[in-house]
Each structure stands twice: as C-alpha cells, then as structure tokens.
Motif scaffolding. Structure first.
Motif, mmCIF file in Angstrom:
data_model
loop_
_atom_site.group_PDB
_atom_site.id
_atom_site.type_symbol
_atom_site.label_atom_id
_atom_site.label_comp_id
_atom_site.label_asym_id
_atom_site.label_seq_id
_atom_site.Cartn_x
_atom_site.Cartn_y
_atom_site.Cartn_z
ATOM 1 N N HIS A 77 51.914 47.905 -4.093
ATOM 2 C CA HIS A 77 51.220 49.047 -3.504
ATOM 3 C C HIS A 77 49.714 48.794 -3.411
ATOM 4 N N ARG A 78 49.142 48.104 -4.376
ATOM 5 C CA ARG A 78 47.698 47.880 -4.373
ATOM 6 C C ARG A 78 47.287 46.835 -3.331
ATOM 7 N N THR A 79 48.165 45.891 -3.051
ATOM 8 C CA THR A 79 47.833 44.821 -2.116
ATOM 9 C C THR A 79 48.075 45.229 -0.667
ATOM 10 N N ARG A 80 48.985 46.150 -0.442
ATOM 11 C CA ARG A 80 49.335 46.523 0.931
ATOM 12 C C ARG A 80 48.125 46.973 1.754
ATOM 13 N N PRO A 81 47.227 47.827 1.250
ATOM 14 C CA PRO A 81 46.071 48.214 2.073
ATOM 15 C C PRO A 81 45.207 47.024 2.479
ATOM 16 N N PHE A 82 45.071 46.037 1.581
ATOM 17 C CA PHE A 82 44.281 44.868 1.954
ATOM 18 C C PHE A 82 44.970 44.074 3.055
ATOM 19 N N ALA A 83 46.289 43.958 2.967
ATOM 20 C CA ALA A 83 47.022 43.272 4.030
ATOM 21 C C ALA A 83 46.859 44.001 5.356
ATOM 22 N N ASP A 84 46.866 45.332 5.305
ATOM 23 C CA ASP A 84 46.662 46.105 6.529
ATOM 24 C C ASP A 84 45.251 45.914 7.067
ATOM 25 N N LEU A 85 44.265 45.865 6.182
ATOM 26 C CA LEU A 85 42.892 45.606 6.611
ATOM 27 C C LEU A 85 42.792 44.217 7.228
ATOM 28 N N LEU A 86 43.405 43.244 6.579
ATOM 29 C CA LEU A 86 43.355 41.863 7.049
ATOM 30 C C LEU A 86 43.933 41.726 8.452
ATOM 31 N N SER A 87 44.968 42.513 8.758
ATOM 32 C CA SER A 87 45.602 42.420 10.069
ATOM 33 C C SER A 87 44.693 42.893 11.196
ATOM 34 N N ARG A 88 43.647 43.667 10.853
ATOM 35 C CA ARG A 88 42.727 44.187 11.869
ATOM 36 C C ARG A 88 41.460 43.344 11.988
#
Length: 266
Positions: A20-31
């Motif tokens: 759960h903590r890493t998912r937002p960073f992965a979403d940020l990285l995709s943009r």
C-alpha cells in the motif's frame, strides 16, 4: 506546546504495509515522462530504499542517490545499493542540489514532515537541468479520523503536558490548487492531482498497525523513555480507531487521500 524530537523510524514496522505504501509512488512514477532518460536522479526522503529501487528499475543507466535523515532507514536501504545506486544522509530542510545537477528529483511521502517545504521548492527546481522534472506525492488525509483522533488525544488533559503539538503536520501540506499555483508561478509545466485509495487492511487493529509506522512515530518517540505511558496512549488510541474503522467481511477499509505533482522545468 512541547518541542518534538525528530521521530525515530522503525523500517520493519513501516514495511509491514509495503504494498500500500509503494503503490502511490508507482502511480507517480507512471506520470513522469521525460523526453530523454534522466542521467542523474535524486530521491529526497528515500526511506527504506524500496521505492528508490523502482527508479533504478525504470532507468537502470541513471546515477541515483537516495537521501534521508533516518539512520535506521538508511541502514535498511543499503540492501538496494549498487554500481549506479547509493544512499546518503541529508536533511530535506537544508538539502541544496548544485545548480543543474539533476535531471529528476522525486520525493515520496516526505514533504509533510518538512515545515515550510513550499519555500524550498524553488531551490530544488534550480537544481534541475533545463527540462528536468520535480515530482512528489504527499498524504492529504490529515482530516481523516486516524489523524483527528490522534490530535485530540495529544491535546486531551491526560496527555497535553507531554504531547501537545507532537508530530502535528496538518498545516504542513498545501491544497492541490496551491501546489499547482506555486509550480506554475515558478515557470513549470505542472500536473497536479489527488487520489483516494481505499486500502483494505487485515489483521488485528490494522489501522493502528499502519500508523505505528508513520503518524504515531512522533508520539512513540516522545514517550520512548516511559513504556507504561506509551502503552497507555497506544491502547486509548487503538480503542478509538476500532470505532472509527470497524472491520468488514474482507478486512478494514482505510481510505487514504494523497496529493501528487509532476513539474517540468523550462
């Protein structure tokens, strides 16, 4: 108001909810879509290094440095160190990249811990090469029960003398529109958005287990020399959290709003 010591971090507790903590960073990285692959990257507030490792996977030829002010987190992060990836101690409030020294600066769930961080963004942008990117995400859930209950307990008669103001970050994060205004006023092409993740947590007292890795750290640090008080505060907090976040058939739903920004320097 008490003077809060810097929170002591527990990497193992923090990583109990790694997905759960890493998912937002992965979403940020995709943009983050630079015109050319970045050659130098700074991860400001790298924590345990697990998110920094995603940068290395995305851009394996880049020289990446993760910065953090937690010795405990930096020790944990060393497992990811390699030829092009290293980690170093830094205080975000005083960290100043040399002019045009990075193609990408990222920050994942750090800036809420840096009072006045909005005033530092211009200096960080100056550390980017022309066309470089500054990207970050911060929690936007300080009005959620997990935080309002914690604030109420700290200011209650039982705890006020020891904990008043400890770890209070409600005023640290700007509204999404304010980040957009700031970044565009500095000449950036900016994309700012927010997302609420409906995190499904399992186990006993799962929301308490979550905040033990983050929001509760300043309180646990302040009460570190008094185990009985720390246990009493945690028990009182746990009871209130159970009422605010009752479990369902599949687990406990823990809504978590986050704010994202990707800014490209001219």
């Amino acid at each position: 108001m008490t003077t809060s010591p810097s929170p002591v971090w527990d990497p193992s507790q923090y990583l109990r909810h790694e997905g759960h903590r890493t998912r937002p960073f992965a979403d940020l990285l995709s943009r983050i879509t630079p015109a050319t692959p970045p050659a130098r990257i700074a991860d400001l507030g790298c924590g345990a290094g697990n998110a920094t490792a995603l940068l290395a996977s995305r851009w394996p030829d880049a020289r990446i440095t993760g910065y953090d002010n937690s010795r405990e987190m930096l020790v944990k992060a060393q497992q990811y160190a390699g030829e092009n990836l290293d980690f170093a101690y830094a205080e975000a409030s005083t960290w100043a990249p040399a002019p045009a020294s990075y193609d990408l600066i990222v920050s994942n769930a750090l800036l809420q811990w840096v009072p006045g961080h909005a005033s530092l963004i211009e200096g960080w942008l100056e550390g980017l090469t022309p066309g470089g990117t500054f990207a970050f995400q911060v929690p936007g859930n300080f009005d959620a029960p997990s935080h309002t209950i914690l604030a109420g307990l700290r200011e209650s008669p039982r705890w006020r003398s020891r904990l008043s103001g400890t770890g209070d970050r409600a005023a640290a994060v700007l509204a999404p529109a304010d980040y957009l205004s700031l970044l565009t006023s500095l000449g950036c092409a900016a994309d700012v958005w927010e997302t609420t993740y409906l995190q499904l947590l399992t186990g006993e007292d799962p929301v308490l287990d979550w905040v033990k890795g983050t929001a509760l750290r300043p309180v646990l640090t302040a009460l570190a020399d008094d185990e009985e008080a720390a246990a009493a505060f945690t028990a009182e907090y746990a009871t209130a959290l159970r009422e605010a976040y009752p479990p369902g058939p599949a687990g406990t739903v823990f809504p978590f709003r986050r704010i994202f920004a990707v800014a490209v320097r001219p």
